[in-house]
Design a protein around this motif. Structure first.
Motif, PDB file in Angstrom:
ATOM      1  N   TYR A  31       0.818  -1.201   0.000  1.00 52.05           N
ATOM      2  CA  TYR A  31       0.000   0.000   0.000  1.00 52.05           C
ATOM      3  C   TYR A  31       0.856   1.258   0.000  1.00 52.05           C
ATOM      4  O   TYR A  31       1.790   1.375   0.787  1.00 52.05           O
ATOM      5  CB  TYR A  31      -0.902   0.034   1.239  1.00 52.05           C
ATOM      6  CG  TYR A  31      -1.798  -1.160   1.373  1.00 52.05           C
ATOM      7  CD1 TYR A  31      -1.566  -2.114   2.336  1.00 52.05           C
ATOM      8  CD2 TYR A  31      -2.899  -1.322   0.539  1.00 52.05           C
ATOM      9  CE1 TYR A  31      -2.380  -3.215   2.467  1.00 52.05           C
ATOM     10  CE2 TYR A  31      -3.728  -2.418   0.668  1.00 52.05           C
ATOM     11  CZ  TYR A  31      -3.459  -3.365   1.632  1.00 52.05           C
ATOM     12  OH  TYR A  31      -4.284  -4.447   1.750  1.00 52.05           O
ATOM     13  N   MET A  32       0.508   2.191  -0.864  1.00 47.06           N
ATOM     14  CA  MET A  32       1.170   3.490  -0.872  1.00 47.06           C
ATOM     15  C   MET A  32       0.118   4.574  -1.064  1.00 47.06           C
ATOM     16  O   MET A  32      -0.922   4.339  -1.682  1.00 47.06           O
ATOM     17  CB  MET A  32       2.229   3.556  -1.976  1.00 47.06           C
ATOM     18  CG  MET A  32       3.344   2.531  -1.812  1.00 47.06           C
ATOM     19  SD  MET A  32       4.683   2.688  -2.994  1.00 47.06           S
ATOM     20  CE  MET A  32       5.529   4.165  -2.382  1.00 47.06           C
ATOM     21  N   SER A  33       0.409   5.746  -0.497  1.00 46.88           N
ATOM     22  CA  SER A  33      -0.547   6.846  -0.538  1.00 46.88           C
ATOM     23  C   SER A  33       0.174   8.163  -0.730  1.00 46.88           C
ATOM     24  O   SER A  33       1.356   8.280  -0.379  1.00 46.88           O
ATOM     25  CB  SER A  33      -1.313   6.965   0.790  1.00 46.88           C
ATOM     26  OG  SER A  33      -2.145   5.875   1.022  1.00 46.88           O
ATOM     27  N   ARG A  94       2.598   1.236   3.626  1.00 46.23           N
ATOM     28  CA  ARG A  94       2.449   0.267   4.709  1.00 46.23           C
ATOM     29  C   ARG A  94       2.279  -1.115   4.105  1.00 46.23           C
ATOM     30  O   ARG A  94       1.878  -1.278   2.962  1.00 46.23           O
ATOM     31  CB  ARG A  94       1.260   0.598   5.606  1.00 46.23           C
ATOM     32  CG  ARG A  94      -0.109   0.316   5.052  1.00 46.23           C
ATOM     33  CD  ARG A  94      -1.151   0.440   6.177  1.00 46.23           C
ATOM     34  NE  ARG A  94      -2.492   0.191   5.671  1.00 46.23           N
ATOM     35  CZ  ARG A  94      -3.044  -1.009   5.556  1.00 46.23           C
ATOM     36  NH1 ARG A  94      -2.358  -2.085   5.874  1.00 46.23           N
ATOM     37  NH2 ARG A  94      -4.268  -1.134   5.118  1.00 46.23           N
ATOM     38  N   ARG A  98      -2.678  -4.580   9.448  1.00 44.45           N
ATOM     39  CA  ARG A  98      -2.899  -3.379  10.249  1.00 44.45           C
ATOM     40  C   ARG A  98      -1.609  -2.659  10.562  1.00 44.45           C
ATOM     41  O   ARG A  98      -1.523  -1.948  11.525  1.00 44.45           O
ATOM     42  CB  ARG A  98      -3.588  -3.760  11.558  1.00 44.45           C
ATOM     43  CG  ARG A  98      -4.873  -4.512  11.382  1.00 44.45           C
ATOM     44  CD  ARG A  98      -5.430  -4.947  12.706  1.00 44.45           C
ATOM     45  NE  ARG A  98      -4.490  -5.794  13.432  1.00 44.45           N
ATOM     46  CZ  ARG A  98      -4.722  -6.241  14.646  1.00 44.45           C
ATOM     47  NH1 ARG A  98      -5.824  -5.932  15.273  1.00 44.45           N
ATOM     48  NH2 ARG A  98      -3.833  -7.003  15.255  1.00 44.45           N
ATOM     49  N   GLU A  99      -0.646  -2.829   9.747  1.00 45.02           N
ATOM     50  CA  GLU A  99       0.649  -2.250  10.039  1.00 45.02           C
ATOM     51  C   GLU A  99       0.636  -0.731   9.915  1.00 45.02           C
ATOM     52  O   GLU A  99      -0.210  -0.143   9.262  1.00 45.02           O
ATOM     53  CB  GLU A  99       1.717  -2.843   9.121  1.00 45.02           C
ATOM     54  CG  GLU A  99       1.953  -4.326   9.346  1.00 45.02           C
ATOM     55  CD  GLU A  99       2.889  -4.895   8.304  1.00 45.02           C
ATOM     56  OE1 GLU A  99       2.635  -6.017   7.835  1.00 45.02           O
ATOM     57  OE2 GLU A  99       3.864  -4.220   7.955  1.00 45.02           O
ATOM     58  N   THR A 100       1.637  -0.167  10.525  1.00 47.15           N
ATOM     59  CA  THR A 100       1.757   1.280  10.571  1.00 47.15           C
ATOM     60  C   THR A 100       2.085   1.848   9.207  1.00 47.15           C
ATOM     61  O   THR A 100       2.787   1.242   8.414  1.00 47.15           O
ATOM     62  CB  THR A 100       2.883   1.643  11.541  1.00 47.15           C
ATOM     63  OG1 THR A 100       2.602   1.038  12.792  1.00 47.15           O
ATOM     64  CG2 THR A 100       3.019   3.149  11.690  1.00 47.15           C
ATOM     65  N   GLN A 101       1.582   3.053   8.950  1.00 50.63           N
ATOM     66  CA  GLN A 101       1.984   3.775   7.748  1.00 50.63           C
ATOM     67  C   GLN A 101       3.282   4.520   8.032  1.00 50.63           C
ATOM     68  O   GLN A 101       3.424   5.177   9.056  1.00 50.63           O
ATOM     69  CB  GLN A 101       0.906   4.775   7.324  1.00 50.63           C
ATOM     70  CG  GLN A 101      -0.326   4.113   6.775  1.00 50.63           C
ATOM     71  CD  GLN A 101      -1.011   4.932   5.696  1.00 50.63           C
ATOM     72  OE1 GLN A 101      -0.410   5.760   5.043  1.00 50.63           O
ATOM     73  NE2 GLN A 101      -2.300   4.684   5.505  1.00 50.63           N
TER      74      GLN A 101
ATOM     75  N   TYR B  32      -8.589   1.924  14.228  1.00 50.05           N
ATOM     76  CA  TYR B  32      -7.172   1.861  14.559  1.00 50.05           C
ATOM     77  C   TYR B  32      -6.742   3.307  14.768  1.00 50.05           C
ATOM     78  O   TYR B  32      -7.014   4.160  13.926  1.00 50.05           O
ATOM     79  CB  TYR B  32      -6.366   1.224  13.434  1.00 50.05           C
ATOM     80  CG  TYR B  32      -6.833  -0.153  13.029  1.00 50.05           C
ATOM     81  CD1 TYR B  32      -6.719  -0.583  11.715  1.00 50.05           C
ATOM     82  CD2 TYR B  32      -7.395  -1.027  13.954  1.00 50.05           C
ATOM     83  CE1 TYR B  32      -7.139  -1.831  11.328  1.00 50.05           C
ATOM     84  CE2 TYR B  32      -7.823  -2.282  13.574  1.00 50.05           C
ATOM     85  CZ  TYR B  32      -7.697  -2.690  12.262  1.00 50.05           C
ATOM     86  OH  TYR B  32      -8.126  -3.926  11.879  1.00 50.05           O
ATOM     87  N   PHE B  34      -3.922   6.402  15.951  1.00 49.65           N
ATOM     88  CA  PHE B  34      -2.509   6.752  15.878  1.00 49.65           C
ATOM     89  C   PHE B  34      -2.308   8.187  16.377  1.00 49.65           C
ATOM     90  O   PHE B  34      -3.172   9.042  16.227  1.00 49.65           O
ATOM     91  CB  PHE B  34      -2.000   6.693  14.425  1.00 49.65           C
ATOM     92  CG  PHE B  34      -2.265   5.397  13.725  1.00 49.65           C
ATOM     93  CD1 PHE B  34      -3.484   5.148  13.127  1.00 49.65           C
ATOM     94  CD2 PHE B  34      -1.277   4.436  13.648  1.00 49.65           C
ATOM     95  CE1 PHE B  34      -3.736   3.955  12.465  1.00 49.65           C
ATOM     96  CE2 PHE B  34      -1.508   3.234  12.982  1.00 49.65           C
ATOM     97  CZ  PHE B  34      -2.738   2.998  12.389  1.00 49.65           C
ATOM     98  N   TYR B  36       0.787  10.997  15.672  1.00 56.95           N
ATOM     99  CA  TYR B  36       2.020  11.345  14.984  1.00 56.95           C
ATOM    100  C   TYR B  36       2.493  12.705  15.497  1.00 56.95           C
ATOM    101  O   TYR B  36       1.691  13.562  15.865  1.00 56.95           O
ATOM    102  CB  TYR B  36       1.807  11.441  13.473  1.00 56.95           C
ATOM    103  CG  TYR B  36       1.650  10.128  12.755  1.00 56.95           C
ATOM    104  CD1 TYR B  36       0.406   9.519  12.638  1.00 56.95           C
ATOM    105  CD2 TYR B  36       2.747   9.499  12.165  1.00 56.95           C
ATOM    106  CE1 TYR B  36       0.262   8.317  11.960  1.00 56.95           C
ATOM    107  CE2 TYR B  36       2.609   8.294  11.485  1.00 56.95           C
ATOM    108  CZ  TYR B  36       1.363   7.715  11.388  1.00 56.95           C
ATOM    109  OH  TYR B  36       1.229   6.524  10.714  1.00 56.95           O
ATOM    110  N   PHE B  51      -4.412  -0.745  18.187  1.00 57.80           N
ATOM    111  CA  PHE B  51      -5.176  -1.611  17.293  1.00 57.80           C
ATOM    112  C   PHE B  51      -6.230  -2.381  18.073  1.00 57.80           C
ATOM    113  O   PHE B  51      -7.368  -2.487  17.661  1.00 57.80           O
ATOM    114  CB  PHE B  51      -4.251  -2.590  16.568  1.00 57.80           C
ATOM    115  CG  PHE B  51      -3.380  -1.953  15.521  1.00 57.80           C
ATOM    116  CD1 PHE B  51      -2.190  -2.544  15.134  1.00 57.80           C
ATOM    117  CD2 PHE B  51      -3.747  -0.763  14.906  1.00 57.80           C
ATOM    118  CE1 PHE B  51      -1.381  -1.954  14.171  1.00 57.80           C
ATOM    119  CE2 PHE B  51      -2.952  -0.166  13.941  1.00 57.80           C
ATOM    120  CZ  PHE B  51      -1.760  -0.771  13.575  1.00 57.80           C
ATOM    121  N   ASN B 102      -6.518   1.454   3.424  1.00 65.55           N
ATOM    122  CA  ASN B 102      -5.281   2.190   3.286  1.00 65.55           C
ATOM    123  C   ASN B 102      -5.366   3.603   3.822  1.00 65.55           C
ATOM    124  O   ASN B 102      -4.367   4.269   3.968  1.00 65.55           O
ATOM    125  CB  ASN B 102      -4.888   2.240   1.810  1.00 65.55           C
ATOM    126  CG  ASN B 102      -3.494   2.753   1.602  1.00 65.55           C
ATOM    127  OD1 ASN B 102      -2.591   2.437   2.350  1.00 65.55           O
ATOM    128  ND2 ASN B 102      -3.321   3.592   0.602  1.00 65.55           N
TER     129      ASN B 102
END
Lengths: 112, 116
Positions: A31-33, A94, A98-101, B32, B34, B36, B51, B102
């Motif tokens: 995934y890329m954004s 990511r 559910r991994e971090t971006q 989820y 976060f 930053y 999570f 995403n």
């Protein structure tokens, strides 16, 4: 070192002159954004890609194009930049799940 | 609608004082969450994430955050602020809502100033 790189970091251009901001990641992420950051608005997603040759619009896609020919690269294209595209741009990637971006360092663009 | 609200645009605290930055979210599925941090002229660094499981999460630089589902909140805390903590802080929510796994939805940020 795991990272997302963007080039250029700073760019000044004029209205209508096509430009490309490159983004590359070395983590084999699917995934890329692309996001843009504007004062008082936070970050807003422009486009995203779930894998090679799979892209879709985010919240603010007007005036932008993207492509995903290779897994590691996700360039952002401004075919005809306008002053309202002056902003700070971030690329992110990511892995599956559910991994971090992870975010790149940002590209500051000024369109005159 | 999915959204994140950070009600405090700007906060000033004294060095050594405690800090709490507020974050409320609206999300149609299990979120989820976060936090930053963005230092001047820098990119975004992940402080911590939630999570599932324990609702109190620990992050880097001595930060922690607590997920409260009943209040739709995910506030960031630090017991003793250092001058180097001066930065802008962003809360974000993501998840599986609408299949857009995403996407992160960001708040508008809270700018933290630290007085000596």
């Amino acid at each position: 070192e795991a990272q997302v790189t963007q080039n250029p970091r700073y760019l000044i251009t004029v209205t209508g002159k096509k430009l490309t901001v490159t983004c590359s990641q070395n983590m084999n992420h699917e995934y890329m954004s692309w996001y843009r950051q504007d004062p008082g608005l936070g970050l807003r997603q422009i486009y995203y890609s779930m894998n090679v040759e799979v892209t879709d619009k985010g919240d603010v896609p007007e005036g932008y194009k993207v492509s995903r020919k290779e897994k590691r690269n996700f360039p952002l294209i401004l075919e005809s930049p306008s002053p309202n595209q002056t902003s700070l741009y971030f690329c992110a990637s990511r892995g599956r799940g559910r991994e971090t971006q992870y975010f790149g360092p940002g590209t500051r663009l000024l369109v005159l | 609608a999915q959204s994140v609200t950070q009600p405090d645009i700007h906060i000033t605290v004294s060095e050594g004082a405690s800090l709490e930055l507020r974050c409320n979210y609206s999300y149609g599925a299990t979120p989820y969450l976060f936090w930053y941090v963005q230092s001047p002229g820098q990119g975004l660094q992940l402080l911590l994430k939630y999570f599932s499981g324990d609702t109190l999460v620990q992050g880097i630089k001595g930060f922690e955050a607590e997920f409260k589902r009943s209040q739709s909140s995910f506030n960031l805390r630090k017991p003793s602020v250092h001058w180097s903590d001066a930065a802008e802080y962003f809360c974000a929510v993501g998840g599986n809502y609408g299949g857009a796994t995403n996407k992160l939805i960001f708040g508008t940020g809270t700018l933290l100033a630290v007085q000596p």
